[in-house]
Write a protein that holds these residues in place. Sequence first.
Motif, PDB file in Angstrom:
ATOM      1  N   ASP A   1      -0.860   2.025  -3.952  1.00 15.50           N
ATOM      2  CA  ASP A   1      -0.271   0.769  -4.399  1.00 15.50           C
ATOM      3  C   ASP A   1      -0.623   0.439  -5.839  1.00 15.50           C
ATOM      4  OD1 ASP A   1       0.993   0.387  -2.021  1.00 15.50           O
ATOM      5  OD2 ASP A   1      -0.517  -0.973  -1.180  1.00 15.50           O
ATOM      6  N   SER A   2      -1.469   1.237  -6.457  1.00 12.79           N
ATOM      7  CA  SER A   2      -1.879   0.959  -7.837  1.00 12.79           C
ATOM      8  C   SER A   2      -1.522   2.130  -8.725  1.00 12.79           C
ATOM      9  CB  SER A   2      -3.396   0.714  -7.906  1.00 12.79           C
ATOM     10  OG  SER A   2      -4.108   1.888  -7.568  1.00 12.79           O
ATOM     11  N   ASP A   3      -1.399   1.863 -10.020  1.00 18.22           N
ATOM     12  CA  ASP A   3      -1.147   2.926 -10.989  1.00 18.22           C
ATOM     13  C   ASP A   3      -2.438   3.606 -11.427  1.00 18.22           C
ATOM     14  OD1 ASP A   3       1.582   2.485 -10.972  1.00 18.22           O
ATOM     15  OD2 ASP A   3       1.481   0.994 -12.572  1.00 18.22           O
ATOM     16  N   PHE A   4      -3.526   2.836 -11.433  1.00 20.06           N
ATOM     17  CA  PHE A   4      -4.778   3.349 -11.987  1.00 20.06           C
ATOM     18  C   PHE A   4      -5.338   4.504 -11.166  1.00 20.06           C
ATOM     19  CE2 PHE A   4      -9.453   3.317 -11.989  1.00 20.06           C
ATOM     20  CZ  PHE A   4      -9.686   3.589 -13.331  1.00 20.06           C
ATOM     21  N   GLY A   5      -5.348   4.368  -9.827  1.00 18.20           N
ATOM     22  CA  GLY A   5      -5.960   5.381  -8.978  1.00 18.20           C
ATOM     23  C   GLY A   5      -5.379   6.770  -9.165  1.00 18.20           C
TER      24      GLY A   5
END
Length: 239
Positions: A125-129
């Motif tokens: 759900d995140s871009d960072f991971g």
Amino acid sequence: MQTGFRFNLSPVKEPLGFIKVVEWLTAVFAFGSCGGYSGRNVISLFCSSGSNETLEAKFSYPFRLNQVRLVAENVTLCNHTVSETHLVGDSSSSAEFFVAVAVLAFLYCMAALLVYVGYMHVYRDSDFGPMFDFVVTAAFAFLWLVCSSAWARGLQLVKYATGNEGIASTLLPCREDTVTCDVTEFASMRTLNISVVFGFLNLIVWAGNAWFVYKETRWHSQKVNSQQAASRGPGPAPI
């Protein structure tokens, strides 16, 4: 978005997680086969007088061979007084670099697997991971290339220094025509050879894993979306 721990083994059954398990195992074999090594070579000196002398060369990780004493101070060998003599060479930098990369890869695989099986909903759900995972995975692939190449070269130096040619050039009596020096017992370096193989195997596995991690990033999704939009072509002209 919920960020609590949710145990789910499904990601491990996918290439993304399964390859991390493989990386974890290959990293263990890499640093285990190199970091725990110790060996002993037996050197025989055949003197012209008919007497023989025997020396031992014991060496181990991290292979600071120039600190391994071959002859104690003022020892007489084949009627030659020999001062304190050490093996030649120092492969500690390449060996320690190799083991350090393997240990760091092992720890990162454990952390990544924890995220995959417990926080995959947050990861996707995140871009960072995914982007962080891709950058680290690509960096490890490069590090495996460098450290495996360096350690392969370092291992060659270890084999030379503890072999017949290296010993003959190190011991003063061996330079005389009346003395023949020969390594009569060689330490098995099979595990060290295996460590180099696992080093390059890790390079292949991590480079392959980078592709599956890349597919989780927005860079890949944006590329796929743009290609799909291009294949659909322009919309119908207004009437």
